[in-house]
Scaffold this motif. Structure first.
Motif, PDB file in Angstrom:
ATOM      1  N   TYR A 166       0.839  -1.209   0.000  1.00 35.84           N
ATOM      2  CA  TYR A 166       0.000   0.000   0.000  1.00 35.84           C
ATOM      3  C   TYR A 166       0.876   1.262   0.000  1.00 35.84           C
ATOM      4  N   LYS A 167       2.173   1.074   0.251  1.00 26.78           N
ATOM      5  CA  LYS A 167       3.081   2.237   0.270  1.00 26.78           C
ATOM      6  C   LYS A 167       4.041   2.222  -0.909  1.00 26.78           C
ATOM      7  N   THR A 168       4.460   1.044  -1.347  1.00 30.45           N
ATOM      8  CA  THR A 168       5.471   0.897  -2.395  1.00 30.45           C
ATOM      9  C   THR A 168       4.972  -0.180  -3.360  1.00 30.45           C
ATOM     10  N   SER A 169       5.236  -0.012  -4.665  1.00 34.07           N
ATOM     11  CA  SER A 169       4.733  -1.042  -5.580  1.00 34.07           C
ATOM     12  C   SER A 169       5.433  -2.374  -5.284  1.00 34.07           C
ATOM     13  N   PHE A 170       4.700  -3.454  -5.523  1.00 34.70           N
ATOM     14  CA  PHE A 170       5.274  -4.777  -5.271  1.00 34.70           C
ATOM     15  C   PHE A 170       6.530  -4.966  -6.125  1.00 34.70           C
ATOM     16  N   ALA A 171       6.463  -4.469  -7.367  1.00 36.10           N
ATOM     17  CA  ALA A 171       7.622  -4.612  -8.263  1.00 36.10           C
ATOM     18  C   ALA A 171       8.857  -3.954  -7.653  1.00 36.10           C
TER      19      ALA A 171
END
Ligand code: SF4
Ligand code: SF4
Length: 320
Positions: free
Chosen positions: A246-251
């Motif tokens: 929710y804060k940083t893209s999974f990629a």
């Protein structure tokens, strides 16, 4: 990190309170929203080498509608091996057992692991587990289906008695089906730390090599898989967070993963769990002084350090 698979933890909540559980299963009833799955699979480059997805908990079928929606969403993106783990509490009669298994299979699930052992037996009638096993066998899926049994290592207190009961339970629920048995050693993580007795007064000083139960020797330098929970936490071991989707893209979380990203993971990599024990001592944080094995040192030290490091969480992973 090149992922071979992901284990989703849609909920920490469970109908049971097994004495060896990794988690506090009564703290929160939150269930994973499907948008977490969308976020995970939005960048195909990160997930394209994966060969499996597993969905585990907590008891994922406590909320059947949410569970089915989540697996349906996973299957939109991922068509390879999708496995789940359950304690089979839901198999209250044959009709229900068949309906649940058929629904899971129709959603692309090709592996169902059912727990049956000394530790689960106070919470789930064996008749339910036996019904679930029969429904799974009758469904025709065979690839990744197991009767999972938690077993104590031979040096653990009362291991003979406990393992003997577990073996009898496993044999009973298996009956004359061909479902394979998969005994797994209890890990000194969460409540498992209380089962693995006696503790030794010498602090074990080996490295972390047991990040995953089934991918062979894995440490923080080569994790190969992650856990993702209902809060969006991405973890390399239960309770060690490397990012939140929710804060940083999974990629970004996966592509940028490095043991150097966190003091905790860096120490774990360089010195092993004993380094976390030393850190707690340097910080004058009270930590127990006797341990069963390296994971026990790691879990107990992390539990003591948890209030000071945001990468150590969520609270459900530190049950006592
Ligand atoms: S071990 Fe599994 S069934 Fe038992 S309390 Fe934990 S999540 Fe529930
Ligand atoms: S508990 Fe610690 S030592 Fe054990 S596998 Fe997890 S990170 Fe490694």
């Amino acid at each position: 990190m090149k992922l071979s698979g992901i284990t989703f933890l849609p909920t920490y909540n469970c109908n049971a309170c097994c004495s060896h559980c990794f988690f506090d299963t009564k703290a929160c009833k939150q269930y994973m929203e499907p948008d977490i799955v969308h976020k995970v699979f939005e960048n195909y480059k990160i997930t394209k080498f994966m060969t499996w997805v597993h969905v585990s908990g907590g008891e994922i079928l406590l909320n059947q509608r949410a569970c089915f929606d989540l697996i349906e969403t996973i299957q939109l993106y991922f068509k390879k091996n999708i496995g789940i783990s359950t304690n089979a509490f839901w198999a209250t009669n044959s009709s229900v057992a068949y309906d649940v298994v058929q629904t899971l299979v129709s959603l692309g699930v090709n592996g169902i692991a059912v727990s049956a052992d000394y530790f689960h037996s106070p919470y789930v009638p064996l008749s339910h587990i036996k019904r679930a096993v029969q429904a799974i066998v009758d469904s025709g899926i065979t690839t990744h289906c197991y009767i999972m049994g938690a077993q104590c290592k031979s040096d653990v207190l009362n291991s003979n008695d406990i393992n003997s009961v577990s073996q009898q339970i496993a044999a009973y629920v298996k009956g004359n089906t061909n479902m394979p048995l998969a005994p797994t050693n209890i890990r000194s993580i969460g409540y498992g730390s209380k089962i693995n007795l006696p503790k030794k007064q010498i602090v074990p000083n080996g490295k972390c090599t047991d990040l995953s139960e089934c991918l062979g020797k894995r440490g923080p330098l080569n994790p190969k898989m992650v856990w993702i929970d209902c809060y969006g936490n991405v973890m390399i071991c239960y309770g060690i967070i490397i990012g939140n989707i929710y804060k940083t893209s999974f990629a970004e979380i996966i592509a940028n993963y490095s043991p150097k990203q966190s003091i905790i993971i860096d120490i774990l990599t360089e010195k092993g769990p004993i380094g976390l024990y030393e850190l707690a001592q340097q910080m004058n944080v009270v930590v127990v002084k006797e341990f069963y094995d390296e994971c026990d040192v790691c879990y107990s030290s992390r539990k003591a350090l948890q209030p000071f490091f945001s990468e150590l969480g969520p609270a459900e992973c530190y049950p006592y």
